[in-house]
Design an enzyme around this catalytic site. Structure first.
Site, PDB file in Angstrom:
ATOM      1  N   ASN A   1      39.954  37.414  46.318  1.00 15.44           N
ATOM      2  CA  ASN A   1      40.890  38.500  46.576  1.00 15.44           C
ATOM      3  C   ASN A   1      42.294  37.997  46.837  1.00 15.44           C
ATOM      4  OD1 ASN A   1      40.895  41.344  46.411  1.00 15.44           O
ATOM      5  ND2 ASN A   1      39.044  41.439  47.652  1.00 15.44           N
TER       6      ASN A   1
ATOM      7  N   ASN B   1      38.416  39.601  39.512  1.00 18.87           N
ATOM      8  CA  ASN B   1      38.934  40.522  40.512  1.00 18.87           C
ATOM      9  C   ASN B   1      40.444  40.318  40.609  1.00 18.87           C
ATOM     10  OD1 ASN B   1      38.408  42.679  42.327  1.00 18.87           O
ATOM     11  ND2 ASN B   1      38.580  41.277  44.053  1.00 18.87           N
TER      12      ASN B   1
ATOM     13  N   ARG C   1      32.550  39.615  37.409  1.00 20.35           N
ATOM     14  CA  ARG C   1      33.789  40.052  36.769  1.00 20.35           C
ATOM     15  C   ARG C   1      34.971  39.447  37.493  1.00 20.35           C
ATOM     16  NH1 ARG C   1      36.596  43.396  40.031  1.00 20.35           N
ATOM     17  NH2 ARG C   1      35.543  44.962  41.299  1.00 20.35           N
TER      18      ARG C   1
ATOM     19  N   ASP D   1      41.418  42.243  52.013  1.00 20.99           N
ATOM     20  CA  ASP D   1      41.442  42.473  50.564  1.00 20.99           C
ATOM     21  C   ASP D   1      42.705  41.833  49.980  1.00 20.99           C
ATOM     22  OD1 ASP D   1      41.279  43.609  47.953  1.00 20.99           O
ATOM     23  OD2 ASP D   1      40.144  45.313  48.726  1.00 20.99           O
TER      24      ASP D   1
ATOM     25  N   GLU E   1      44.410  49.040  42.594  1.00 23.28           N
ATOM     26  CA  GLU E   1      44.442  47.603  42.904  1.00 23.28           C
ATOM     27  C   GLU E   1      45.639  46.946  42.226  1.00 23.28           C
ATOM     28  OE1 GLU E   1      43.679  44.990  44.367  1.00 23.28           O
ATOM     29  OE2 GLU E   1      41.714  45.146  45.301  1.00 23.28           O
TER      30      GLU E   1
END
EC number: 3.1.1.17
Length: 306
Positions: free
Chosen positions: A163, A114, A112, A217, A20
């Site tokens: 995202n 991201n 959490r 995403d 990521e």
């Protein structure tokens, strides 16, 4: 939709179980990215064609990595709900947290951080998501901005999975993806203040595949103002004109869980694509890819000002 002769190649030894947050650093001619669920931070050195990887001591997550302005061995990393400063020389196998920059949603222990990025002025933008149960049907996250000396400022609440983030200074737009809504939003963006307003849906992935929606995403933008949207279950990066919502190109990647994209390389004309290997995907899931021949250029990552 015009097809063109682009080339997709694996970056050598670039595996991350949940790759990521690709970020191109011009000064070091390196691509930084994370292995999210193992608190791994990685640096692909372009000249050496080699990946260096480190584990952050005592942490479970590393959801993004942002180089810090004027501090070559300091990085802001998302660890749980904290954005921390990590000391790393870019080579060693271990990195250490030196302090916490700020924390969000401290009472929501099952959330959490991201995705997060810096805007063109070096401010932080990023958000949270639920990290237990069915993450695709919960809206407990928030989107924040933060700048040096201040507190996190909530831009949007009831976010599913915070995202993709991208800015187009020329168009005065900030683009944002909440994966669970299957949409890309465009906000009006004021570069001098960092304020964003008037969100509008500019790309709806439900319309492409109504029978089983694509999960958008990560995202980036090129110098012509087109956006590139990674699809987590679609094996595809869509190049889209944000003014019309028209798909200009479908970039096919040889694995399905595409997590994020960033332009890099010496001429900023290589599209780096991170992927994941969740739920036992066949190889080459989890590989980072480079796409050349797109005839497009993007912007380098911006260091975080702290």
């Amino acid at each position: 939709m015009t097809q063109m002769s682009y080339k997709v190649e694996a970056v050598p030894d670039s595996y991350a179980a949940l790759g990521e947050g690709p970020h191109w650093d011009v000064d070091r001619q390196s691509l930084y990215y994370v292995d999210l669920e193992s608190a791994g931070i990685n640096r692909y050195d372009f000249k050496q064609n080699k990946v260096y990887r480190a584990k952050i001591e005592g942490e479970i997550f590393a959801s993004f990595i942002l180089p810090v302005e004027n501090k070559p061995q300091e990085f802001a990393v998302g660890c749980g709900l904290r954005t921390v400063i990590v000391q790393w020389d870019g080579v060693s196998a271990v990195a250490k947290v030196t302090r916490t920059l700020f924390e969000v949603q401290p009472d929501l222990k099952e959330n959490r951080l991201n995705d997060a990025k810096t805007d063109p002025n070096g401010r932080f933008y990023g958000g949270t998501m639920a990290d237990s149960g069915d993450i695709f049907t919960q809206w407990k996250g928030e989107l924040y901005s933060w700048q040096a000396g201040g507190q996190p400022n909530a831009i949007r609440s009831k976010v599913g999975i915070s995202n993709g983030l991208a800015w187009d200074v020329k168009a005065k737009k900030f683009y944002f993806i909440d994966t669970n809504n299957h949409e890309v939003l465009a906000y009006d963006y004021n570069q001098s203040t960092g304020a964003v307003s008037n969100p509008k849906v500019i790309f709806d992935l439900r319309k492409i595949r109504p029978e089983g929606p694509l999960f958008p995403d990560g995202m980036t933008v090129d110098t012509d103002g087109n956006i590139y949207v990674a699809t987590f279950n679609g094996g595809t990066v869509f190049k889209v004109n944000p003014s019309t919502g028209k798909i200009l190109l479908e970039i096919k990647i040889p694995t399905t869980q595409i997590t994020s994209v960033a332009f890099g390389g010496p001429n900023l004309d290589i599209l780096y694509v991170t992927t994941a290997n969740k739920f036992d995907q066949p190889k080459p899931a989890g590989t980072t890819f480079q796409v050349t021949g797109l005839n497009a250029k993007g912007y380098a990552g911006v260091n975080l000002k702290i």
